[in-house]
Design a protein around this motif. Structure first.
Motif, PDB file in Angstrom:
ATOM      1  N   TRP A 108     -10.594  33.440 -16.831  1.00 47.78           N
ATOM      2  CA  TRP A 108      -9.653  32.379 -16.468  1.00 47.78           C
ATOM      3  C   TRP A 108      -8.983  32.698 -15.137  1.00 47.78           C
ATOM      4  O   TRP A 108      -8.677  31.797 -14.367  1.00 47.78           O
ATOM      5  CB  TRP A 108      -8.637  32.151 -17.574  1.00 47.78           C
ATOM      6  N   ASP A 109      -8.752  33.992 -14.840  1.00 45.69           N
ATOM      7  CA  ASP A 109      -8.239  34.365 -13.520  1.00 45.69           C
ATOM      8  C   ASP A 109      -9.232  33.942 -12.438  1.00 45.69           C
ATOM      9  O   ASP A 109      -8.862  33.399 -11.396  1.00 45.69           O
ATOM     10  CB  ASP A 109      -8.001  35.877 -13.426  1.00 45.69           C
ATOM     11  N   ASN A 110     -10.506  34.220 -12.684  1.00 47.15           N
ATOM     12  CA  ASN A 110     -11.537  33.854 -11.706  1.00 47.15           C
ATOM     13  C   ASN A 110     -11.598  32.340 -11.514  1.00 47.15           C
ATOM     14  O   ASN A 110     -11.737  31.855 -10.383  1.00 47.15           O
ATOM     15  CB  ASN A 110     -12.905  34.386 -12.158  1.00 47.15           C
ATOM     16  N   LEU A 111     -11.497  31.595 -12.611  1.00 46.66           N
ATOM     17  CA  LEU A 111     -11.535  30.138 -12.510  1.00 46.66           C
ATOM     18  C   LEU A 111     -10.290  29.609 -11.801  1.00 46.66           C
ATOM     19  O   LEU A 111     -10.371  28.659 -11.008  1.00 46.66           O
ATOM     20  CB  LEU A 111     -11.671  29.518 -13.890  1.00 46.66           C
ATOM     21  N   LEU A 112      -9.137  30.222 -12.067  1.00 51.17           N
ATOM     22  CA  LEU A 112      -7.910  29.837 -11.355  1.00 51.17           C
ATOM     23  C   LEU A 112      -8.058  30.087  -9.860  1.00 51.17           C
ATOM     24  O   LEU A 112      -7.582  29.292  -9.039  1.00 51.17           O
ATOM     25  CB  LEU A 112      -6.712  30.603 -11.907  1.00 51.17           C
ATOM     26  N   ASN A 113      -8.711  31.184  -9.500  1.00 51.79           N
ATOM     27  CA  ASN A 113      -8.937  31.452  -8.080  1.00 51.79           C
ATOM     28  C   ASN A 113      -9.836  30.392  -7.455  1.00 51.79           C
ATOM     29  O   ASN A 113      -9.610  29.962  -6.315  1.00 51.79           O
ATOM     30  CB  ASN A 113      -9.562  32.844  -7.895  1.00 51.79           C
ATOM     31  N   ILE A 114     -10.866  29.952  -8.196  1.00 53.36           N
ATOM     32  CA  ILE A 114     -11.734  28.879  -7.698  1.00 53.36           C
ATOM     33  C   ILE A 114     -10.928  27.599  -7.516  1.00 53.36           C
ATOM     34  O   ILE A 114     -11.013  26.919  -6.490  1.00 53.36           O
ATOM     35  CB  ILE A 114     -12.912  28.648  -8.663  1.00 53.36           C
ATOM     36  N   ALA A 115     -10.121  27.255  -8.542  1.00 55.92           N
ATOM     37  CA  ALA A 115      -9.308  26.032  -8.481  1.00 55.92           C
ATOM     38  C   ALA A 115      -8.311  26.109  -7.339  1.00 55.92           C
ATOM     39  O   ALA A 115      -8.103  25.134  -6.607  1.00 55.92           O
ATOM     40  CB  ALA A 115      -8.578  25.829  -9.811  1.00 55.92           C
ATOM     41  N   THR A 256     -11.417  21.282 -12.675  1.00 56.98           N
ATOM     42  CA  THR A 256     -12.168  22.156 -11.768  1.00 56.98           C
ATOM     43  C   THR A 256     -13.575  22.418 -12.289  1.00 56.98           C
ATOM     44  O   THR A 256     -14.548  22.378 -11.529  1.00 56.98           O
ATOM     45  CB  THR A 256     -11.417  23.485 -11.579  1.00 56.98           C
ATOM     46  N   ILE A 257     -13.690  22.697 -13.587  1.00 52.10           N
ATOM     47  CA  ILE A 257     -15.013  22.941 -14.171  1.00 52.10           C
ATOM     48  C   ILE A 257     -15.896  21.708 -14.051  1.00 52.10           C
ATOM     49  O   ILE A 257     -17.039  21.781 -13.584  1.00 52.10           O
ATOM     50  CB  ILE A 257     -14.888  23.359 -15.651  1.00 52.10           C
ATOM     51  N   LEU A 258     -15.371  20.544 -14.453  1.00 55.11           N
ATOM     52  CA  LEU A 258     -16.181  19.323 -14.450  1.00 55.11           C
ATOM     53  C   LEU A 258     -16.581  18.898 -13.047  1.00 55.11           C
ATOM     54  O   LEU A 258     -17.669  18.348 -12.839  1.00 55.11           O
ATOM     55  CB  LEU A 258     -15.433  18.197 -15.163  1.00 55.11           C
ATOM     56  N   ALA A 259     -15.698  19.166 -12.067  1.00 56.73           N
ATOM     57  CA  ALA A 259     -16.008  18.782 -10.689  1.00 56.73           C
ATOM     58  C   ALA A 259     -17.172  19.577 -10.111  1.00 56.73           C
ATOM     59  O   ALA A 259     -17.743  19.195  -9.083  1.00 56.73           O
ATOM     60  CB  ALA A 259     -14.776  18.964  -9.807  1.00 56.73           C
ATOM     61  N   GLN A 260     -17.565  20.658 -10.774  1.00 48.30           N
ATOM     62  CA  GLN A 260     -18.690  21.455 -10.303  1.00 48.30           C
ATOM     63  C   GLN A 260     -20.039  20.871 -10.737  1.00 48.30           C
ATOM     64  O   GLN A 260     -21.074  21.282 -10.230  1.00 48.30           O
ATOM     65  CB  GLN A 260     -18.557  22.894 -10.831  1.00 48.30           C
ATOM     66  N   PHE A 261     -20.018  19.919 -11.669  1.00 48.49           N
ATOM     67  CA  PHE A 261     -21.250  19.337 -12.210  1.00 48.49           C
ATOM     68  C   PHE A 261     -21.314  17.853 -11.834  1.00 48.49           C
ATOM     69  O   PHE A 261     -20.419  17.080 -12.195  1.00 48.49           O
ATOM     70  CB  PHE A 261     -21.284  19.480 -13.728  1.00 48.49           C
ATOM     71  N   ASN A 286     -13.081  12.435  -1.320  1.00 52.36           N
ATOM     72  CA  ASN A 286     -13.681  12.782  -0.030  1.00 52.36           C
ATOM     73  C   ASN A 286     -14.930  13.646  -0.160  1.00 52.36           C
ATOM     74  O   ASN A 286     -15.409  14.204   0.819  1.00 52.36           O
ATOM     75  CB  ASN A 286     -12.657  13.472   0.858  1.00 52.36           C
ATOM     76  N   GLY A 287     -15.450  13.778  -1.390  1.00 51.19           N
ATOM     77  CA  GLY A 287     -16.684  14.536  -1.567  1.00 51.19           C
ATOM     78  C   GLY A 287     -16.545  16.033  -1.395  1.00 51.19           C
ATOM     79  O   GLY A 287     -17.496  16.718  -0.997  1.00 51.19           O
ATOM     80  N   GLN A 288     -15.353  16.577  -1.669  1.00 47.97           N
ATOM     81  CA  GLN A 288     -15.115  18.014  -1.589  1.00 47.97           C
ATOM     82  C   GLN A 288     -15.051  18.564  -3.010  1.00 47.97           C
ATOM     83  O   GLN A 288     -14.225  18.131  -3.809  1.00 47.97           O
ATOM     84  CB  GLN A 288     -13.810  18.301  -0.829  1.00 47.97           C
ATOM     85  N   TYR A 289     -15.907  19.538  -3.301  1.00 43.42           N
ATOM     86  CA  TYR A 289     -16.034  20.034  -4.668  1.00 43.42           C
ATOM     87  C   TYR A 289     -15.799  21.535  -4.723  1.00 43.42           C
ATOM     88  O   TYR A 289     -16.060  22.250  -3.750  1.00 43.42           O
ATOM     89  CB  TYR A 289     -17.416  19.697  -5.232  1.00 43.42           C
ATOM     90  N   PRO A 290     -15.320  22.044  -5.867  1.00 42.19           N
ATOM     91  CA  PRO A 290     -15.118  23.495  -5.987  1.00 42.19           C
ATOM     92  C   PRO A 290     -16.452  24.228  -5.969  1.00 42.19           C
ATOM     93  O   PRO A 290     -17.458  23.722  -6.477  1.00 42.19           O
ATOM     94  CB  PRO A 290     -14.408  23.651  -7.338  1.00 42.19           C
ATOM     95  N   LYS A 291     -16.444  25.408  -5.375  1.00 43.53           N
ATOM     96  CA  LYS A 291     -17.673  26.199  -5.289  1.00 43.53           C
ATOM     97  C   LYS A 291     -17.827  27.053  -6.544  1.00 43.53           C
ATOM     98  O   LYS A 291     -16.896  27.732  -6.955  1.00 43.53           O
ATOM     99  CB  LYS A 291     -17.649  27.099  -4.049  1.00 43.53           C
ATOM    100  N   ARG A 292     -19.004  27.011  -7.117  1.00 42.84           N
ATOM    101  CA  ARG A 292     -19.280  27.826  -8.295  1.00 42.84           C
ATOM    102  C   ARG A 292     -19.588  29.251  -7.857  1.00 42.84           C
ATOM    103  O   ARG A 292     -20.266  29.489  -6.862  1.00 42.84           O
ATOM    104  CB  ARG A 292     -20.458  27.264  -9.080  1.00 42.84           C
TER     105      ARG A 292
END
Length: 293
Positions: A108-115, A256-261, A286-292
């Protein structure tokens, strides 16, 4: 004996070199803290980071030693701590200094960093309002529905949708593709977006039609939807829903998770709109998505 001692030293030296090279696995990672939310405006607060003066943003990653000041008398800023509890900082207990707490990082720390990184790098104005060029209207488009078949969770109480092109008034209809029945209809919509109050939708295929009635000729777009049970969510999203995290953080991380798919980005935008995660909304528009990772 001397040669044996020398071999021992060489072996121990080699092991030590390997351990130092893998230093991240020896020493625990520094647990992060994040800004969960705050009341009022960013200018109601100040974050002192060394010689830098920063303003807060939702999901902003904080560093050890950061000092958080509350300027507004009624200000309140919520800090998500390393143990995933939320600390509320007001003028009564400010300034708050972020501690340096060694703790193993979690998924969850890693996912928070992605978000946090996704929200921080999202910029620009929304692209959803367009001017008439040479007397012609651009077609109606839904950039937040990029898949041929967009997925939605069954049982959701509402659906937020936004589009560009065409001219008001707009007409939005949700159709059950099995029965051809109209589930819900909204007319005389003056802006390029709406929130549909949904009845409980069963899993199946649906069509969302957006029609522009303010143009010389009728312009419309069809969005193909597939409603599925929560058990069809990405595996990480299913684990998130079972995690012991504050609800507000769960919702942000779910977006954040769903925006990756790609098939889930329509649902991600809906959740971002309904929970007022404005930076995530702007990024998706604007078509900007989180990086997996």
């Amino acid at each position: 004996m001397q040669s044996l001692d020398r071999k021992k030293h060489l072996v121990l030296g080699g092991v030590l070199t390997m351990l130092l090279a893998a230093g991240a696995s020896i020493a625990p990672a520094l647990a992060g803290e994040w800004i969960e939310s705050f009341k009022g405006k960013p200018t109601d607060y100040l974050i002192q980071r060394g010689n830098e003066k920063l303003r807060p943003q939702p999901l902003m990653k904080l560093k050890a030693g950061d000092k958080i000041f509350v300027i507004a008398p009624a200000g309140q800023i919520s800090i998500l701590k390393a143990n995933k509890r939320i600390l509320k900082v007001t003028r009564n207990n400010a300034p708050y200094t972020v501690p340096q707490t060694p703790e193993a990082a979690t998924v969850w720390d890693n996912l928070l960093n992605i978000a946090s990184g996704w929200v921080a790098t999202s910029h620009g104005e929304a692209t959803l309002t367009e001017a008439i060029t040479r007397g012609q209207l651009p077609p109606v488009q839904v950039p937040t529905a990029p898949a041929e078949q967009n997925l939605l969770i069954s049982g959701e109480p509402a659906l937020a949708v936004v589009w560009r092109g065409g001219a008001a008034p707009f007409h939005v209809t949700l159709i059950d593709k099995r029965t051809k029945a109209e589930i819900i209809t909204q007319t005389n919509i003056e802006r390029r977006g709406t929130l549909l109050d949904l009845p409980p939708l069963k899993p199946g295929l649906y069509r969302l039609q957006i029609t522009s009635l303010g143009s010389p000729r009728k312009l419309f777009v069809n969005i193909e939807l597939r409603v599925v049970d929560k058990s069809q969510l990405p595996q990480q999203a299913q684990k998130l829903l079972q995690a012991n995290l504050p609800t507000s953080i769960k919702n942000r991380l779910l977006v954040t998770i769903l925006a990756q798919f790609v098939p889930w980005r329509f649902q991600a935008y809906d959740l971002a709109e309904r929970h007022q995660f404005h930076a995530a909304q702007l990024a998706l528009e604007n078509g900007q998505y989180p990086k997996r990772r």
